[in-house]
Design an enzyme around this catalytic site. Structure first.
Site, PDB file in Angstrom:
ATOM      1  N   ARG A 197       2.070  84.355  12.092  1.00  0.00           N
ATOM      2  CA  ARG A 197       2.362  85.643  12.717  1.00  0.00           C
ATOM      3  C   ARG A 197       3.869  85.858  12.820  1.00  0.00           C
ATOM      4  O   ARG A 197       4.573  85.053  13.412  1.00  0.00           O
ATOM      5  CB  ARG A 197       1.727  85.728  14.106  1.00  0.00           C
TER       6      ARG A 197
ATOM      7  N   GLY B   9      -4.637  78.414  21.254  1.00  0.00           N
ATOM      8  CA  GLY B   9      -4.189  77.288  22.058  1.00  0.00           C
ATOM      9  C   GLY B   9      -4.468  75.918  21.484  1.00  0.00           C
ATOM     10  O   GLY B   9      -4.421  74.922  22.216  1.00  0.00           O
TER      11      GLY B   9
ATOM     12  N   GLY C 234      -1.939  78.687  15.456  1.00  0.00           N
ATOM     13  CA  GLY C 234      -0.896  79.692  15.506  1.00  0.00           C
ATOM     14  C   GLY C 234       0.432  79.186  16.030  1.00  0.00           C
ATOM     15  O   GLY C 234       1.173  78.473  15.364  1.00  0.00           O
TER      16      GLY C 234
ATOM     17  N   THR D  23      -5.683  89.647  11.520  1.00  0.00           N
ATOM     18  CA  THR D  23      -5.760  90.915  12.245  1.00  0.00           C
ATOM     19  C   THR D  23      -6.166  92.035  11.290  1.00  0.00           C
ATOM     20  O   THR D  23      -5.595  93.128  11.294  1.00  0.00           O
ATOM     21  CB  THR D  23      -4.418  91.241  12.961  1.00  0.00           C
TER      22      THR D  23
ATOM     23  N   GLU E  47      -2.776  82.197   6.575  1.00  0.00           N
ATOM     24  CA  GLU E  47      -3.097  83.552   7.042  1.00  0.00           C
ATOM     25  C   GLU E  47      -1.833  84.228   7.567  1.00  0.00           C
ATOM     26  O   GLU E  47      -1.132  83.668   8.411  1.00  0.00           O
ATOM     27  CB  GLU E  47      -4.140  83.459   8.167  1.00  0.00           C
TER      28      GLU E  47
ATOM     29  N   LYS F 267     -14.695  82.456  13.261  1.00  0.00           N
ATOM     30  CA  LYS F 267     -13.504  82.179  14.063  1.00  0.00           C
ATOM     31  C   LYS F 267     -13.906  82.336  15.533  1.00  0.00           C
ATOM     32  O   LYS F 267     -14.221  83.440  15.972  1.00  0.00           O
ATOM     33  CB  LYS F 267     -12.405  83.166  13.681  1.00  0.00           C
TER      34      LYS F 267
END
Length: 206
Positions: free
Chosen positions: A15, A157, A177, A67, A38, A127
């Site tokens: 991200r 997390g 992430g 997303t 991703e 997911k």
């Protein structure tokens, strides 16, 4: 596309990745053993980054978008070379279009109702998001009703230290992430973090 062909089943969530960083970040991740990358679409430059990563990906790796909320998202990611759909939600129309295009579909679900709707639409992996909300007990409950062998990937997390407990609860992969990638992280540090996740995954398989 069978998600079980990708080992380890760890999705790097990039991200905020910029096109300028994409080459070095991708190389660091691929060298560390990641095979699923991703790039979430809700940051600038995502499609260009997906195109760069897709072009350089090893033959046994794929790159996709995160997303992904609309059919248009699916089509633009596919056109950029992306071959994986990841979403925070369960939208059967979006999943079906991605499946039609031959993409690996890993939509977000938080309830059995969403899980079965996603699978009916063509999802190959689920997911589990947000993982902190579903928890270990929730994942175990999923496991009792979802078709045997369905990949279950908690997202939210996840750290190297937390993976073993999730695997014991039924996780068969993860989306990772902020504890892996954050904007501005050096390629050297990213590679170090990536190897710690791969090592934790491998250790939990023994």
């Amino acid at each position: 596309m069978d998600p079980k062909q990708f080992t380890p089943p760890l999705v790097a969530i990039l991200r905020g990745l910029t096109p300028a960083e994409a080459q070095a970040a991708g190389q660091a991740l691929f060298d560390a053993g990641f095979r699923l990358l991703e790039v979430p679409l809700n940051r600038p430059g995502a499609l260009e980054s997906i195109a760069i990563l897709s072009h350089m990906a090893p033959a046994d790796a794929i790159v996709g978008g995160g997303t992904m909320l609309t059919v248009a998202d699916v089509e633009t990611v596919h056109a950029a070379g992306g071959r994986m759909l990841v979403s925070p939600n369960c939208n059967p129309e979006v999943i079906a279009r991605a499946a039609q295009l031959g993409m690996l579909c890993a939509p977000g679900v938080a309830t059995p109702t969403e899980a079965f709707a996603a699978l009916a639409a063509g999802a190959q992996a689920l997911k589990i998001f947000p993982a902190e909300m579903v928890g270990h007990a929730g994942l175990k409950a999923f496991k009792t009703v979802i078709p045997a062998g369905t990949p279950l990937w908690p997202v939210g997390g996840i750290t190297p230290e937390s993976m073993a407990a999730w695997i014991a609860a039924g996780a068969t992969g993860f989306g990772i992430g902020g504890s892996l990638y954050s904007p501005g992280v050096t390629a050297e540090e990213l590679g170090k973090r990536a190897r710690s996740f791969v090592d934790a995954w491998n250790a939990a398989q023994k």
